[in-house]
Design an enzyme around this catalytic site. Structure first.
Site, PDB file in Angstrom:
ATOM      1  N   GLY A 238       0.819  -1.208   0.000  1.00 36.60           N
ATOM      2  CA  GLY A 238       0.000   0.000   0.000  1.00 36.60           C
ATOM      3  C   GLY A 238       0.846   1.248   0.000  1.00 36.60           C
ATOM      4  N   GLU A 260       5.647  -3.458   0.981  1.00 38.40           N
ATOM      5  CA  GLU A 260       5.839  -3.121  -0.441  1.00 38.40           C
ATOM      6  C   GLU A 260       5.017  -1.876  -0.685  1.00 38.40           C
ATOM      7  OE1 GLU A 260       4.857  -2.262  -3.824  1.00 38.40           O
ATOM      8  OE2 GLU A 260       3.947  -4.241  -4.121  1.00 38.40           O
ATOM      9  N   GLY A 262       5.855   2.244  -2.501  1.00 38.42           N
ATOM     10  CA  GLY A 262       5.815   2.922  -3.793  1.00 38.42           C
ATOM     11  C   GLY A 262       7.058   3.743  -4.013  1.00 38.42           C
ATOM     12  N   CYS A 294       2.068   0.559  -8.293  1.00 41.93           N
ATOM     13  CA  CYS A 294       3.240   0.921  -7.496  1.00 41.93           C
ATOM     14  C   CYS A 294       4.504   0.997  -8.340  1.00 41.93           C
ATOM     15  CB  CYS A 294       3.426  -0.072  -6.361  1.00 41.93           C
ATOM     16  SG  CYS A 294       3.474  -1.799  -6.894  1.00 41.93           S
TER      17      CYS A 294
END
Length: 493
Positions: A238, A260, A262, A294
């Site tokens: 996110g 994980e 961006g 992302c």
């Protein structure tokens, strides 16, 4: 909503998840319910439950109770269930792909891509239990010394709205395959694609009850999952802002965390690039799924000698790509996920123009459908350079030398992916190896994932760890040292 509205979901049965959690069955009510709105039409697709803190705590308890028997289940039996899940995704491919497309506001090929990758993820996960789970260590004579990988126990997974099936399943499948139970909290905007469709698949595949808990919920429910002492690992995909909060909470509770996020992804176009090929790559990398990826090509660094020519090609593409209901099969870009996401993106575009960039194409929207947008003259200090836009935006940033391109690209707190396009492959690779990114692609754009590769990045890309392929055993198990002697030795005490 009558049954005719769900005719395309004959197998998935939205009535199953209307107000319910999944715990191996569909009889556990959640604290509240809400409509899930289709981004393209603004109409309700189905109703979903929303978990309270008490709901989340109960689900964790159910998962914890089921996990030991699963960890003791033979590797072949666990592998067989993952293969059966892959088969279920195949059997219901069209239905699932359309459901993903509609709920995420995607074009149908994107929904199909998610289901295809789900099949691959399950097959890869099925191979994990069959791999070596440790090694024999050197030790003193008469003692057998082993280092083995053992499950964490309960793994908490929080999935996002953009590619919810892939980005949830890549953790769920691997964690289950390696002997963990999973509590999955999908984004409440995409609870079916991010959770309930998976639940139906694993239900059909014969996963024992309790091992997969699915509960959509808000940040309060997510925080309950992150802080519960019975959940030793959290896998989150996110935004960097939420990732920082989860990392902080997980650290306070001494948990393993896989983030994980961006950050800035840079696509560098060198002066010897094939301009038509480069323009096609840029357009896909920046605009596919409305830029809500992302790995999207946020920054396009282009050599000043070819910038005008590349810009002209991108503007032409932007002006001709149709935007609308992705599930119709008639458009290239669908709607953004909701009004809040669109408003944030539009503010970034307008602020960047006020800061001196030039709007070359796009910058407008109808409803949630935002036109593919091109900004030129983007520099450090402007919002669209410094922030991840998460919308259909090409930021054109010019450079005069390879060193300047590297310096511009590395003006960030890290990112997932980088790409370099140019005919001189050695030069492109040499430049690419200087970029601060978790993944590097030469003569390609930044949106790439093959499931077999480690996926992650430094800084805002995550926490430097990776999931996928060879990284999964490291992520979803922990080391345990075991020694064995024939009999206890004599000690000097």
């Amino acid at each position: 909503m009558g049954s005719s509205e769900h005719a395309h979901l004959a197998w998935a049965r939205p009535s199953c998840w209307d107000g319910q959690a999944f715990d191996g069955g569909w009889s556990t009510p959640l604290a509240s319910s809400q409509d899930v709105i289709e981004p393209a039409t603004g109409r309700p697709l189905w109703r979903t439950g929303l978990a309270s803190v008490a709901d989340m705590q109960a689900a964790i308890g159910r998962a914890q109770a089921a996990q030991p028997a699963w960890a003791a289940t033979g590797a072949r039996e666990r592998a067989a269930i993952l293969l059966a899940a892959a088969q279920a995704f195949e059997q219901h491919f069209d239905e699932l792909a359309l459901a993903v497309a509609r709920e995420t506001g995607a074009i149908l090929p994107k929904g199909q891509h998610e289901v295809r990758e789900a099949i691959v993820l399950c097959r890869i996960a099925a191979g994990l239990p069959m791999q070596a789970q440790g090694q024999v260590l050197p030790s003193t004579p008469g003692r057998l010394s082993l280092a083995r990988r053992v499950p964490h126990g309960v793994v908490g997974v929080i999935s996002p709205f953009n590619f919810p099936l892939i980005l949830g399943l890549r953790s769920v499948a691997a964690a289950l395959a390696l002997g963990n139970a999973v509590v999955l909290k999908p984004d409440p905007r995409t609870p079916a694609a991010g959770g309930y469709l998976m639940a139906r698949v694993f239900e059909e595949a014969g996963l024992p009850p309790g091992l997969l808990q699915v509960l959509p919920g808000d940040g309060v429910a997510g925080e309950a999952l992150v802080t519960d002492a019975r959940v030793p690992m959290i896998a989150f995909t996110g935004s960097p802002a939420v990732g920082r909060r989860i990392g902080e909470l997980a650290g306070r509770h001494l948990k393993k965390v896989s983030l994980e996020l961006g950050g800035a992804n840079n696509l560098v176009v060198l002066d010897d690039a094939d301009l038509d090929a480069a323009a096609s790559a840029v357009a896909f990398g920046a605009w596919f799924h409305q830029g809500q990826i992302c790995m999207a090509s946020n920054r396009v660094l282009v050599h000043e000698s070819i910038a005008a020519a590349l810009q002209a090609r991108l503007v032409a593409k932007a002006q001709h790509l149709p935007v609308g209901d992705g599930a119709s099969g008639q458009v290239a870009l669908g709607p953004m996920i909701d009004a809040k996401q669109l408003a944030r993106f539009d503010a970034i575009v307008q602020d960047t123009v006020r800061q001196g960039a030039t709007l070359e194409a796009g910058g407008t929207h109808e409803g949630l459908c935002y036109r593919p947008t091109v900004l030129s003259g983007v520099r450090p200090g402007m919002r669209s350079f410094d922030e991840e836009p998460f919308g259909p935006l090409v930021n054109l940033v010019t450079f005069g030398s390879d060193d300047e391109a590297v310096a511009l690209a590395n003006r960030s707190e890290g990112g997932l992916a980088a790409a370099v396009i140019g005919r001189d492959v050695a030069r492109a690779l040499a430049l690419g190896e200087r970029l601060n990114a978790g993944m590097l692609h030469i003569n390609d754009q930044t949106v790439n994932d093959e499931c077999t590769n480690p996926f992650g990045g430094p800084g805002l890309g995550g926490n430097g760890s990776a999931v996928g392929g060879p990284a999964d055993i490291d992520e979803y198990t922990r080391w345990q040292w075991v020694t064995v002697k024939a009999a206890p030795p004599a000690f000097p005490f």
